[in-house]
Design a protein around this motif. Structure first.
Motif, PDB file in Angstrom:
ATOM      1  N   TRP A 250      -1.875  -0.380 -19.236  1.00 14.73           N
ATOM      2  CA  TRP A 250      -0.604  -0.393 -19.957  1.00 14.73           C
ATOM      3  C   TRP A 250       0.227   0.877 -19.780  1.00 14.73           C
ATOM      4  N   PRO A 251      -0.320   2.095 -19.870  1.00 23.99           N
ATOM      5  CA  PRO A 251       0.540   3.287 -19.754  1.00 23.99           C
ATOM      6  C   PRO A 251       1.287   3.368 -18.424  1.00 23.99           C
ATOM      7  N   ALA A 252       0.582   3.140 -17.331  1.00 27.57           N
ATOM      8  CA  ALA A 252       1.246   3.212 -16.024  1.00 27.57           C
ATOM      9  C   ALA A 252       2.234   2.072 -15.851  1.00 27.57           C
ATOM     10  N   LEU A 253       1.894   0.895 -16.359  1.00 25.84           N
ATOM     11  CA  LEU A 253       2.812  -0.239 -16.278  1.00 25.84           C
ATOM     12  C   LEU A 253       4.097   0.055 -17.043  1.00 25.84           C
ATOM     13  N   ASP A 254       3.956   0.593 -18.228  1.00 24.44           N
ATOM     14  CA  ASP A 254       5.100   0.958 -19.051  1.00 24.44           C
ATOM     15  C   ASP A 254       5.978   1.975 -18.317  1.00 24.44           C
ATOM     16  N   ALA A 255       5.359   2.998 -17.744  1.00 25.91           N
ATOM     17  CA  ALA A 255       6.119   4.035 -17.036  1.00 25.91           C
ATOM     18  C   ALA A 255       6.812   3.469 -15.796  1.00 25.91           C
ATOM     19  N   LEU A 256       6.121   2.609 -15.055  1.00 29.18           N
ATOM     20  CA  LEU A 256       6.703   2.020 -13.849  1.00 29.18           C
ATOM     21  C   LEU A 256       7.932   1.177 -14.193  1.00 29.18           C
ATOM     22  N   ALA A 257       7.808   0.327 -15.193  1.00 30.53           N
ATOM     23  CA  ALA A 257       8.931  -0.538 -15.570  1.00 30.53           C
ATOM     24  C   ALA A 257      10.095   0.281 -16.109  1.00 30.53           C
ATOM     25  N   GLY A 258       9.789   1.373 -16.819  1.00 28.83           N
ATOM     26  CA  GLY A 258      10.850   2.221 -17.334  1.00 28.83           C
ATOM     27  C   GLY A 258      11.576   2.993 -16.249  1.00 28.83           C
ATOM     28  N   ARG A 259      10.830   3.416 -15.240  1.00 32.42           N
ATOM     29  CA  ARG A 259      11.426   4.188 -14.148  1.00 32.42           C
ATOM     30  C   ARG A 259      12.277   3.312 -13.236  1.00 32.42           C
TER      31      ARG A 259
ATOM     32  N   LEU B 156       0.846  -1.190   0.000  1.00 40.20           N
ATOM     33  CA  LEU B 156       0.000   0.000   0.000  1.00 40.20           C
ATOM     34  C   LEU B 156       0.883   1.243   0.000  1.00 40.20           C
ATOM     35  N   PRO B 157       0.315   2.386  -0.357  1.00 45.02           N
ATOM     36  CA  PRO B 157       1.080   3.626  -0.184  1.00 45.02           C
ATOM     37  C   PRO B 157       1.327   3.882   1.311  1.00 45.02           C
ATOM     38  N   PRO B 158       2.262   4.767   1.642  1.00 40.99           N
ATOM     39  CA  PRO B 158       2.552   5.043   3.050  1.00 40.99           C
ATOM     40  C   PRO B 158       1.503   5.942   3.693  1.00 40.99           C
ATOM     41  N   THR B 159       0.259   5.534   3.623  1.00 43.41           N
ATOM     42  CA  THR B 159      -0.838   6.274   4.249  1.00 43.41           C
ATOM     43  C   THR B 159      -0.738   6.121   5.767  1.00 43.41           C
ATOM     44  N   PRO B 160      -0.951   7.173   6.533  1.00 51.83           N
ATOM     45  CA  PRO B 160      -0.898   7.035   7.996  1.00 51.83           C
ATOM     46  C   PRO B 160      -1.810   5.914   8.492  1.00 51.83           C
TER      47      PRO B 160
ATOM     48  N   HIS C 299      -7.380  -0.510  -4.445  1.00 51.80           N
ATOM     49  CA  HIS C 299      -7.029   0.252  -3.241  1.00 51.80           C
ATOM     50  C   HIS C 299      -6.928   1.758  -3.489  1.00 51.80           C
ATOM     51  N   ASP C 300      -7.199   2.168  -4.710  1.00 56.86           N
ATOM     52  CA  ASP C 300      -7.318   3.593  -5.052  1.00 56.86           C
ATOM     53  C   ASP C 300      -6.054   4.390  -4.723  1.00 56.86           C
ATOM     54  N   PHE C 301      -4.964   4.057  -5.426  1.00 51.80           N
ATOM     55  CA  PHE C 301      -3.765   4.873  -5.316  1.00 51.80           C
ATOM     56  C   PHE C 301      -3.045   4.899  -6.662  1.00 51.80           C
ATOM     57  N   ASP C 302      -2.161   5.864  -6.809  1.00 55.56           N
ATOM     58  CA  ASP C 302      -1.397   6.047  -8.030  1.00 55.56           C
ATOM     59  C   ASP C 302      -0.062   5.314  -7.889  1.00 55.56           C
TER      60      ASP C 302
ATOM     61  N   ALA D 205       7.892 -11.920  -1.915  1.00 53.33           N
ATOM     62  CA  ALA D 205       7.395 -11.149  -3.053  1.00 53.33           C
ATOM     63  C   ALA D 205       6.318 -10.195  -2.561  1.00 53.33           C
ATOM     64  N   VAL D 206       5.923  -9.287  -3.460  1.00 49.58           N
ATOM     65  CA  VAL D 206       4.906  -8.284  -3.142  1.00 49.58           C
ATOM     66  C   VAL D 206       3.930  -8.190  -4.297  1.00 49.58           C
ATOM     67  N   ARG D 207       2.654  -7.975  -3.981  1.00 50.00           N
ATOM     68  CA  ARG D 207       1.639  -7.664  -4.975  1.00 50.00           C
ATOM     69  C   ARG D 207       1.027  -6.315  -4.631  1.00 50.00           C
ATOM     70  N   MET D 208       0.522  -5.634  -5.639  1.00 47.07           N
ATOM     71  CA  MET D 208      -0.200  -4.399  -5.358  1.00 47.07           C
ATOM     72  C   MET D 208      -1.435  -4.308  -6.255  1.00 47.07           C
TER      73      MET D 208
END
Length: 236
Positions: A129-138, A74-78, A97-100, A89-92
């Motif tokens: 696909w767009p976010a996946l592409d950006a995540l893997a590239g970053r 999850l994001p680091p939400t309080p 869960h409504d996060f970017d 391993a980790v899944r997200m």
């Protein structure tokens, strides 16, 4: 073939599950019946109910032979800190869960996954696909496993997988006709992993798809077992 390794299993109830009442003992029995020697196991509760409680359920499977915990990130939400200690391993689930997944707040998680060589699995419907592409590239050092590819995804998959060598796919609902064979011809067997998606998917589906595929014995061995051993620490 050496016993299969399921890189995408879960314990816990799910309303539309193909497998009912899947506790740890039932999962272990199902694995024995289908020739699955080991499984990377998350929790349905961590996805659709309470991530913290669900992750504790996932961690508890470590006491059962052949089962290895997978945490839900999850994001680091309080109030929602996720401890990855003990997980292989980790899944997200960004949509559920409504996060970017590209928010800078997620960077410490990705840094830790790269440093500890923990693979990250995310379903295509959860990220797109767009976010996946950006995540893997970053994060080129992060092994990302794309799950739930479904049907007629190969055209868009080809473009993204062609430029992101750190992307892999699992076989959960990989339903394109002869898609497994096509994938291996294009990218090699090294980027495809056996996974069932149980209990949300019938685990026999992935077993049959791999067993009846046109892959060579060597490629079937890589998909069913070898790639998981290479990517996930603690598997043998």
């Amino acid at each position: 073939m050496t016993e299969l390794i399921d890189v995408h299993a879960s314990v816990g109830a799910y309303p539309r599950a193909y497998v009912r009442g899947q506790n740890v003992d039932e999962l272990a029995e199902q694995m024995r019946r289908l020739g699955i020697g080991q499984a990377v196991v998350g929790s349905t509760a961590s996805v659709w109910h309470d991530p913290a409680h669900g992750n504790a359920e996932a961690l508890a499977v470590a006491g059962t032979s052949g089962l290895h915990p997978c945490m839900t990130a999850l994001p680091p939400t309080p109030g929602e800190t996720v401890d990855l200690e003990g997980a292989i391993a980790v899944r997200m689930y960004p949509a559920t869960h409504d996060f970017d997944p590209l928010d800078a707040a997620m960077d410490p998680l990705y840094e830790r996954l790269v440093a500890q060589r923990l693979p990250l699995t995310v379903g295509l419907p959860e990220i797109g696909w767009p976010a996946l592409d950006a995540l893997a590239g970053r994060w080129p050092g992060l092994a990302v496993i794309v799950s739930a590819l479904g049907y007629r995804t190969l055209r868009r998959l080809a473009a993204v997988f062609g430029r992101r060598p750190n992307l892999h796919a699992d076989m959960v609902n990989f339903a394109s006709h002869q898609g497994v064979e096509w994938f291996v011809r294009q990218w090699g067997a090294e980027r495809l992993l056996f996974g069932t998606g149980t209990p949300v998917r019938d685990p026999a589906e992935a077993v049959a798809r791999l067993s009846w595929s046109g892959l060579s014995d060597a490629d079937r061995q890589l998909v069913g077992h070898g790639n998981a051993v290479r990517l996930f620490q603690g598997l043998t």
